[in-house]
Scaffold this active site. Structure first.
Site, short mmCIF file in Angstrom:
data_model
loop_
_atom_site.label_atom_id
_atom_site.label_comp_id
_atom_site.label_asym_id
_atom_site.label_seq_id
_atom_site.Cartn_x
_atom_site.Cartn_y
_atom_site.Cartn_z
N LYS A 1 0.84 -1.21 0.00
CA LYS A 1 0.00 0.00 0.00
C LYS A 1 0.88 1.26 0.00
O LYS A 1 0.69 2.16 -0.79
CB LYS A 1 -0.93 -0.02 1.21
CG LYS A 1 -1.82 1.20 1.29
CD LYS A 1 -2.77 1.13 2.47
CE LYS A 1 -3.55 2.45 2.55
NZ LYS A 1 -4.44 2.50 3.68
N GLU B 1 10.93 -4.44 4.12
CA GLU B 1 11.09 -5.86 3.82
C GLU B 1 10.66 -6.15 2.38
O GLU B 1 11.33 -6.88 1.64
CB GLU B 1 10.22 -6.72 4.74
CG GLU B 1 10.54 -6.61 6.22
CD GLU B 1 9.56 -5.71 6.93
OE1 GLU B 1 9.41 -4.53 6.49
OE2 GLU B 1 8.95 -6.14 7.92
N GLY C 1 -4.81 -1.64 4.94
CA GLY C 1 -4.02 -2.78 4.48
C GLY C 1 -4.67 -4.12 4.80
O GLY C 1 -4.77 -5.01 3.96
O1 F6P Z 1 2.49 -4.00 9.92
C1 F6P Z 1 2.14 -2.70 9.62
C2 F6P Z 1 1.60 -2.56 8.24
O2 F6P Z 1 1.52 -1.19 8.00
C3 F6P Z 1 0.25 -3.25 8.02
O3 F6P Z 1 -0.80 -2.48 8.47
C4 F6P Z 1 0.27 -3.46 6.56
O4 F6P Z 1 -0.68 -4.39 6.16
C5 F6P Z 1 1.69 -3.92 6.36
O5 F6P Z 1 2.44 -3.15 7.26
C6 F6P Z 1 2.22 -3.77 4.97
O6 F6P Z 1 2.19 -2.43 4.54
P1 F6P Z 1 2.33 -2.06 3.02
O7 F6P Z 1 1.19 -2.67 2.29
O8 F6P Z 1 2.28 -0.56 2.98
O9 F6P Z 1 3.65 -2.59 2.53
#
Ligand code: F6P
Length: 541
Positions: free
Chosen positions: A198, A204, A257
């Site tokens: 998102k 990661e 998310g």
């Molecule tokens: O763990 C925190 C978080 O922000 C979740 O809410 C989200 O689903 C996940 O990390 C991944 O975030 P992104 O889709 O922005 O990579």
């Protein structure tokens, strides 16, 4: 905002907990032959039998009054209208808009992205979108974490029987072995990576995406070829472009998310199982949305799940909630629900910044039956810490009824729920042990070790079948459960500030480990651990 504990319904429930909350459910069944029907609800292919919960009509009535006093119906209207329910970020949480049918008025952009996604999916599935050597795509690797991983992973596993030709794989962990082990099984000419994030700022995910890109190049793809093997799903177009991905499917900041599998985040579902399966998933979720939006609270399945959770946690003092799907294909459900419930409602301040003063989300965990019976069910039956359990039981087609393993699956699920309620009857156990020849102190000891009182609450969620529609409905029901609980606890279920600090600190420590950042003062434990890691990496330990 009034202290929740001063609400009339909260006080009423407190009094009921000392009375009905201590009564035995098996006796309630004896007193009321209609109990099972009275406490069963059905909606959108899901049946919730909560008659083994420690509740009666008075308790359910008071719980509904609590929801009324906290204006659940009013906030629900705001949820469905796309109002700003996420007050700390000034956003809507409008996931229900993503699963409205095509002929319903949709938020600008939803139709377009769904159509673009459909075209892309068809191109890939019909071999019109080819890899850099002209080979069709055979494997899709979704790189994403949290909400950008758990939902699509769960659905692809759950409906694996619908898979045709394209296999989906999920890489979330920054531990190199996650991606490395997956790549070992992939053919670079036929692999499509979906980088799902998102924010497009999750360290990661970006690190894994970099390695995947390099792997393609190491295997003979040119920089230009890489475009045929990478697509992004994100709300952050700028970051996607900077990363160098051309093909992107967007979504919006009003999709949280952990509520995002219904958006383009679910593209791996459509690629692996077909767009028609993805559409059926949305249709099932929409059917549950319709039910949740219109059914009165007393007959509302997701609201009932929420109210039972509040009763067990806040009034009966059960601090842990266990989910046990009796279906191997739903093995990923507990992990999905852990994020959905604990990231959403793991809060200790109210929407107006005050301490909550009551318990919020319990710990949520679980595993598949029957495996779980041979792991933690001992604790569920005889442990000091009592839990509240959701059994999830998908029904299978008649033909499977001929399979002994299938009969065992169903029998075990029903038996565990029954055993949790009844416990081990003292008198019958005594007779059994005497018949085995035990007496005196040995009899007493054995009796103490083997007996248990039962009266441990559980609900049974029966799915008409494990198909896309019922699965969509089940997941939507849990989403709405989380929402209703958040409204009752007066917390914001749609932010997650608690995860930010650790991310920032990881960034600093990463800088110290790769030499790009100066050391800052750390506590003694972190200093010693860093030194230990450095010694090992320098080959001195
Ligand atoms: O763990 C925190 C978080 O922000 C979740 O809410 C989200 O689903 C996940 O990390 C991944 O975030 P992104 O889709 O922005 O990579």
């Amino acid at each position: 905002m009034t202290d929740l504990r001063n609400l009339p319904a909260w006080r009423e429930l407190g009094a009921l907990a000392a009375d009905v909350g201590r009564a035995r459910v098996d006796s309630m069944f004896e007193a009321d032959p209609e109990r099972a029907e009275r406490f069963t609800l059905s909606a959108a292919g899901i049946t919730l039998d909560y008659s083994k919960q420690r509740v009666d009509s008075q308790v359910m009535g008071a719980l509904v009054r609590l929801a009324d006093q906290q204006q659940v119906d009013v906030v629900k209207q705001a949820l469905f209208a796309g109002g700003i329910v996420n007050n700390s970020e000034g956003r809507a949480a409008w996931h229900v808009a993503l699963r409205r049918p095509d002929d319903a008025p949709l938020h600008a952009g939803v139709h377009e992205v769904r159509a673009a996604m459909g075209r892309f999916v068809e191109d890939v599935r019909h071999g019109r979108w080819l890899g850099y050597t002209g080979a069709p795509i055979s494997d899709v690797v979704n790189i994403g974490i949290g909400g950008s991983d758990l939902g699509p992973r769960l659905v692809c596993d759950a409906l694996a029987q619908l898979r045709q030709r394209i296999h989906c794989h999920f890489v979330a962990n920054v531990d190199p072995s996650d991606l490395d082990d997956t790549l070992m099984r992939m053919d670079p000419e036929r692999t499509l990576f979906i980088v799902t994030s998102k924010s497009f700022g999750t360290a990661e995910t970006l690190a894994n995406a970099e390695v995947a890109r390099q792997w393609l190049i190491d295997n003979g793809a040119s920089q230009a070829d890489v475009a045929r093997h990478f697509v992004a799903v994100s709300t952050n177009e700028k970051a996607v472009r900077e990363f160098g991905i051309e093909r992107m499917f967007g979504f919006w900041d009003w999709v949280g998310g952990r509520f995002s599998l219904w958006s383009a985040v679910g593209i791996s579902i459509a690629l692996g199982l077909g767009m028609e399966t993805f559409d059926a998933l949305l249709a099932g979720a929409h059917a549950m949305d319709d039910h949740f939006e219109t059914a009165p609270l007393a007959d509302n399945l997701p609201a009932t799940l929420a109210l039972l959770g509040i009763w067990n946690n806040n009034f009966l003092g059960l601090p842990t909630h266990v989910v046990v799907p009796y279906a191997q294909r739903l093995a990923a459900l507990p992990a999905f629900l852990q994020q959905l419930e604990m990231e959403s409602n793991g809060k200790s301040v109210t929407r107006d910044g005050q301490p909550t003063r009551v318990e919020t989300v319990p710990t949520v965990w679980g595993s598949v039956g029957t495996n779980a019976q041979h792991a933690f069910f001992q604790m569920l039956h005889q442990g000091v810490l009592a839990a509240d359990v959701d059994f999830v039981l998908p029904l299978s087609d008649a033909a499977h009824g001929d399979d002994d393993r299938e009969r065992q699956r169903v029998a075990n699920c029903l038996a565990q729920a029954e055993a949790l309620m009844h416990g081990r009857d003292h008198a019958a156990l005594m007779d059994e042990l005497i018949a085995e020849g035990l007496s005196g102190e040995r009899l007493e000891h054995r009796l103490a070790a083997r007996r248990f009182d039962g009266n441990r609450p559980s609900s049974m969620l029966v799915m008409d079948r494990l198909d896309a529609r019922s699965l969509g409905a089940l997941l939507a029901a849990y989403e709405h459960k989380v929402f209703v609980q958040g409204v009752i606890w007066n917390i914001n279920s749609f932010d997650q500030w608690g995860v930010e600090l650790g991310k920032t600190m990881a960034g600093q420590l990463l800088g110290e480990l790769d030499g790009s950042a100066a050391s800052v003062a750390h506590d003694g434990s972190t200093r010693a651990l860093l030194a230990r890691v450095r010694r090992r990496w320098a080959g001195r330990d």
